[in-house]
Design an enzyme around this catalytic site. Structure first.
Site, PDB file in Angstrom:
ATOM      1  N   LYS A  29      31.888  40.713  42.362  1.00 33.92           N
ATOM      2  CA  LYS A  29      30.825  41.720  42.398  1.00 33.92           C
ATOM      3  C   LYS A  29      31.398  43.094  42.780  1.00 33.92           C
ATOM      4  O   LYS A  29      31.124  44.088  42.118  1.00 33.92           O
ATOM      5  CB  LYS A  29      29.735  41.324  43.415  1.00 33.92           C
ATOM      6  CG  LYS A  29      29.076  39.974  43.139  1.00 33.92           C
ATOM      7  CD  LYS A  29      28.000  39.639  44.172  1.00 33.92           C
ATOM      8  CE  LYS A  29      28.514  39.472  45.583  1.00 33.92           C
ATOM      9  NZ  LYS A  29      29.414  38.300  45.771  1.00 33.92           N
TER      10      LYS A  29
ATOM     11  N   ARG B 268      42.770  37.745  48.372  1.00 34.66           N
ATOM     12  CA  ARG B 268      42.120  39.068  48.412  1.00 34.66           C
ATOM     13  C   ARG B 268      42.656  39.923  49.553  1.00 34.66           C
ATOM     14  O   ARG B 268      42.930  39.449  50.653  1.00 34.66           O
ATOM     15  CB  ARG B 268      40.616  38.909  48.586  1.00 34.66           C
ATOM     16  CG  ARG B 268      39.940  40.269  48.791  1.00 34.66           C
ATOM     17  CD  ARG B 268      38.494  40.258  48.553  1.00 34.66           C
ATOM     18  NE  ARG B 268      37.779  39.425  49.497  1.00 34.66           N
ATOM     19  CZ  ARG B 268      36.472  39.244  49.438  1.00 34.66           C
ATOM     20  NH1 ARG B 268      35.770  39.809  48.475  1.00 34.66           N
ATOM     21  NH2 ARG B 268      35.887  38.482  50.321  1.00 34.66           N
TER      22      ARG B 268
ATOM     23  N   ARG C  77      40.166  40.080  54.959  1.00 34.72           N
ATOM     24  CA  ARG C  77      38.853  40.059  55.598  1.00 34.72           C
ATOM     25  C   ARG C  77      38.741  38.869  56.544  1.00 34.72           C
ATOM     26  O   ARG C  77      39.203  37.781  56.230  1.00 34.72           O
ATOM     27  CB  ARG C  77      37.750  39.990  54.538  1.00 34.72           C
ATOM     28  CG  ARG C  77      36.953  41.270  54.478  1.00 34.72           C
ATOM     29  CD  ARG C  77      36.077  41.318  53.287  1.00 34.72           C
ATOM     30  NE  ARG C  77      35.062  40.269  53.298  1.00 34.72           N
ATOM     31  CZ  ARG C  77      34.104  40.184  52.380  1.00 34.72           C
ATOM     32  NH1 ARG C  77      34.059  41.065  51.412  1.00 34.72           N
ATOM     33  NH2 ARG C  77      33.211  39.220  52.432  1.00 34.72           N
TER      34      ARG C  77
ATOM     35  N   ARG D 271      30.430  30.000  53.396  1.00 35.36           N
ATOM     36  CA  ARG D 271      29.804  31.066  52.593  1.00 35.36           C
ATOM     37  C   ARG D 271      29.332  30.504  51.256  1.00 35.36           C
ATOM     38  O   ARG D 271      28.267  30.878  50.761  1.00 35.36           O
ATOM     39  CB  ARG D 271      30.787  32.212  52.392  1.00 35.36           C
ATOM     40  CG  ARG D 271      30.982  33.028  53.663  1.00 35.36           C
ATOM     41  CD  ARG D 271      32.229  33.868  53.612  1.00 35.36           C
ATOM     42  NE  ARG D 271      32.209  34.869  52.568  1.00 35.36           N
ATOM     43  CZ  ARG D 271      33.299  35.409  52.049  1.00 35.36           C
ATOM     44  NH1 ARG D 271      34.497  35.017  52.464  1.00 35.36           N
ATOM     45  NH2 ARG D 271      33.199  36.326  51.119  1.00 35.36           N
TER      46      ARG D 271
ATOM     47  N   ARG E 204      19.997  38.851  48.616  1.00 34.01           N
ATOM     48  CA  ARG E 204      20.730  37.612  48.841  1.00 34.01           C
ATOM     49  C   ARG E 204      19.780  36.443  49.100  1.00 34.01           C
ATOM     50  O   ARG E 204      20.211  35.305  49.224  1.00 34.01           O
ATOM     51  CB  ARG E 204      21.570  37.730  50.111  1.00 34.01           C
ATOM     52  CG  ARG E 204      22.866  38.452  49.964  1.00 34.01           C
ATOM     53  CD  ARG E 204      23.915  37.593  49.346  1.00 34.01           C
ATOM     54  NE  ARG E 204      25.066  37.381  50.164  1.00 34.01           N
ATOM     55  CZ  ARG E 204      26.061  38.253  50.302  1.00 34.01           C
ATOM     56  NH1 ARG E 204      26.037  39.400  49.716  1.00 34.01           N
ATOM     57  NH2 ARG E 204      27.085  37.932  51.030  1.00 34.01           N
TER      58      ARG E 204
HETATM   59  P1  AP5 Z   1      35.566  40.678  44.865  1.00 35.83           P
HETATM   60  O1  AP5 Z   1      35.224  41.673  43.816  1.00 35.83           O
HETATM   61  O2  AP5 Z   1      36.029  41.185  46.184  1.00 35.83           O
HETATM   62  O3  AP5 Z   1      34.379  39.637  45.040  1.00 35.83           O
HETATM   63  P2  AP5 Z   1      32.901  39.784  45.591  1.00 35.83           P
HETATM   64  O4  AP5 Z   1      31.989  39.103  44.631  1.00 35.83           O
HETATM   65  O5  AP5 Z   1      32.604  41.197  45.964  1.00 35.83           O
HETATM   66  O6  AP5 Z   1      33.027  38.829  46.839  1.00 35.83           O
HETATM   67  P3  AP5 Z   1      32.675  39.033  48.382  1.00 35.83           P
HETATM   68  O7  AP5 Z   1      33.470  38.026  49.153  1.00 35.83           O
HETATM   69  O8  AP5 Z   1      32.796  40.479  48.793  1.00 35.83           O
HETATM   70  O9  AP5 Z   1      31.202  38.621  48.371  1.00 35.83           O
HETATM   71  P4  AP5 Z   1      30.357  38.173  49.521  1.00 35.83           P
HETATM   72  O10 AP5 Z   1      29.069  38.166  48.805  1.00 35.83           O
HETATM   73  O11 AP5 Z   1      30.732  36.937  50.218  1.00 35.83           O
HETATM   74  O12 AP5 Z   1      30.633  39.275  50.643  1.00 35.83           O
HETATM   75  P5  AP5 Z   1      29.855  40.583  51.112  1.00 35.83           P
HETATM   76  O13 AP5 Z   1      30.834  41.584  51.517  1.00 35.83           O
HETATM   77  O14 AP5 Z   1      28.804  40.940  50.127  1.00 35.83           O
HETATM   78  O15 AP5 Z   1      36.663  39.688  44.244  1.00 35.83           O
HETATM   79  C1  AP5 Z   1      37.237  38.651  45.020  1.00 35.83           C
HETATM   80  C2  AP5 Z   1      38.756  38.583  44.759  1.00 35.83           C
HETATM   81  O16 AP5 Z   1      38.995  38.135  43.413  1.00 35.83           O
HETATM   82  C3  AP5 Z   1      39.467  39.941  44.875  1.00 35.83           C
HETATM   83  O17 AP5 Z   1      40.725  39.724  45.423  1.00 35.83           O
HETATM   84  C4  AP5 Z   1      39.553  40.419  43.410  1.00 35.83           C
HETATM   85  O18 AP5 Z   1      40.651  41.269  43.202  1.00 35.83           O
HETATM   86  C5  AP5 Z   1      39.700  39.103  42.638  1.00 35.83           C
HETATM   87  N1  AP5 Z   1      39.042  39.129  41.323  1.00 35.83           N
HETATM   88  C6  AP5 Z   1      37.831  39.705  41.035  1.00 35.83           C
HETATM   89  N2  AP5 Z   1      37.514  39.480  39.733  1.00 35.83           N
HETATM   90  C7  AP5 Z   1      38.521  38.741  39.206  1.00 35.83           C
HETATM   91  C8  AP5 Z   1      38.763  38.188  37.902  1.00 35.83           C
HETATM   92  N3  AP5 Z   1      37.900  38.356  36.897  1.00 35.83           N
HETATM   93  N4  AP5 Z   1      39.894  37.470  37.710  1.00 35.83           N
HETATM   94  C9  AP5 Z   1      40.783  37.292  38.740  1.00 35.83           C
HETATM   95  N5  AP5 Z   1      40.614  37.786  39.986  1.00 35.83           N
HETATM   96  C10 AP5 Z   1      39.506  38.507  40.225  1.00 35.83           C
HETATM   97  O19 AP5 Z   1      29.112  40.014  52.400  1.00 35.83           O
HETATM   98  C11 AP5 Z   1      29.826  39.652  53.564  1.00 35.83           C
HETATM   99  C12 AP5 Z   1      28.879  39.145  54.626  1.00 35.83           C
HETATM  100  O20 AP5 Z   1      27.949  40.192  54.977  1.00 35.83           O
HETATM  101  C13 AP5 Z   1      27.995  37.971  54.208  1.00 35.83           C
HETATM  102  O21 AP5 Z   1      28.642  36.736  54.372  1.00 35.83           O
HETATM  103  C14 AP5 Z   1      26.792  38.157  55.151  1.00 35.83           C
HETATM  104  O22 AP5 Z   1      27.100  37.715  56.433  1.00 35.83           O
HETATM  105  C15 AP5 Z   1      26.650  39.673  55.197  1.00 35.83           C
HETATM  106  N6  AP5 Z   1      25.730  40.195  54.164  1.00 35.83           N
HETATM  107  C16 AP5 Z   1      26.034  41.063  53.156  1.00 35.83           C
HETATM  108  N7  AP5 Z   1      24.960  41.323  52.401  1.00 35.83           N
HETATM  109  C17 AP5 Z   1      23.946  40.599  52.936  1.00 35.83           C
HETATM  110  C18 AP5 Z   1      22.572  40.433  52.597  1.00 35.83           C
HETATM  111  N8  AP5 Z   1      22.029  41.071  51.539  1.00 35.83           N
HETATM  112  N9  AP5 Z   1      21.823  39.591  53.346  1.00 35.83           N
HETATM  113  C19 AP5 Z   1      22.340  38.959  54.414  1.00 35.83           C
HETATM  114  N10 AP5 Z   1      23.627  39.071  54.788  1.00 35.83           N
HETATM  115  C20 AP5 Z   1      24.427  39.887  54.063  1.00 35.83           C
HETATM  116 MG    MG Z   2      32.379  42.226  47.799  1.00 36.50          MG
END
Ligand code: AP5
Ligand code: MG
Length: 210
Positions: free
Chosen positions: A13, A123, A156, A167, A88
């Site tokens: 994402k 990552r 992270r 997660r 989410r």
């Molecule tokens: P990346 O683009 O970083 O993936 P992502 O989908 O952004 O994954 P996240 O881990 O950031 O998502 P998340 O939803 O768990 O975390 P968030 O920060 O939102 O890609 C991942 C890796 O793969 C990278 O190394 C990238 O380079 C590689 N990659 C990408 N695409 C690729 C491809 N096509 N091929 C190969 N490699 C690839 O949330 C963190 C925490 O915050 C949550 O756990 C929760 O506690 C809290 N939180 C955030 N939002 C909310 C909400 N709305 N409600 C409640 N809690 C929330």
């Molecule tokens: Mg992310």
């Protein structure tokens, strides 16, 4: 253009949001990045969120909804935005509807759990601007340094194998039902997230042009 990116942790994402917001000249809003910044700065929201984030659980809806509402009221959101990591839960999606936000599309980036573990294990993220890299799939020009802002790249805290499992479980229980929510609204598009990064971006842009 108001766009939602749906997908499991590590589906890409953040990676896609970065490319698409450049193309469309609209801001990308990651609630994860906003929360990590709040934790770093020790704000009230950060204090409320930290233990949930470290455990791989979701932060309570009311905390995240308040943050999002504030953010999309900012001037730079006038022409639209990309939401990365919000909504989410179904109550968060309902809150967005109640704010009067009319979404153009919800794009689900579909990646099987088995692929997620290698992605998150490799990552690295910029501690300054939150940009996301991968040691193999999306390496920065200079190891350990962000291409965009020169910040330091770090692992992270929630990218430990045990936390990744939690997660993913939380994702399947609480977030995956949103695909149905947006399917029923006629807004859902699913893309194969196991393709190469550029191919996924191209596919998303094509969906948005249609
Ligand atoms: P990346 O683009 O970083 O993936 P992502 O989908 O952004 O994954 P996240 O881990 O950031 O998502 P998340 O939803 O768990 O975390 P968030 O920060 O939102 O890609 C991942 C890796 O793969 C990278 O190394 C990238 O380079 C590689 N990659 C990408 N695409 C690729 C491809 N096509 N091929 C190969 N490699 C690839 O949330 C963190 C925490 O915050 C949550 O756990 C929760 O506690 C809290 N939180 C955030 N939002 C909310 C909400 N709305 N409600 C409640 N809690 C929330
Ligand atoms: Mg992310």
């Amino acid at each position: 253009m108001k766009l939602i990116l749906l997908g499991a942790p590590g589906a890409g994402k953040g990676t896609q949001a970065e490319f698409i917001c450049d193309k469309l000249s609209i801001p990308s809003i990651s609630t994860g990045n906003i929360l990590r910044e709040a934790v770093k700065n020790g704000t009230e929201a950060g204090k409320a969120a930290k233990s949930y984030m470290d455990a791989g659980a979701l932060v309570p809806d009311e905390v995240v909804i308040a943050i999002l509402k504030d953010r999309i009221a900012a001037d730079d959101c006038k022409n639209g935005f990309i939401l990365d990591g919000f909504p989410r839960t179904v109550p968060q999606a309902e809150a967005l509807d109640q704010m009067g936000v009319s979404i153009d599309a919800a794009i689900e980036i579909d990646v099987p759990d088995a692929v997620i573990e290698t992605r998150l294990g490799g990552r690295r993220v910029c501690e300054k601007c939150g940009a996301s890299y991968h040691i193999v799939n999306k390496a920065p020009a200079v190891e350990g340094i962000c291409d965009k802002c020169g910040g330091k790249l770090i692992v992270r805290k929630d990218d430990q194998p045990e936390t990744i499992k939690d997660r993913l479980r939380v994702y399947h229980e609480q977030t995956a039902p949103l695909a149905d929510y947006y399917r029923k609204a006629g807004k859902l598009h699913t893309v194969d997230g196991t393709q190469e990064i550029g191919a996924i971006t191209a596919q998303i842009l094509k969906i948005l042009e249609a």
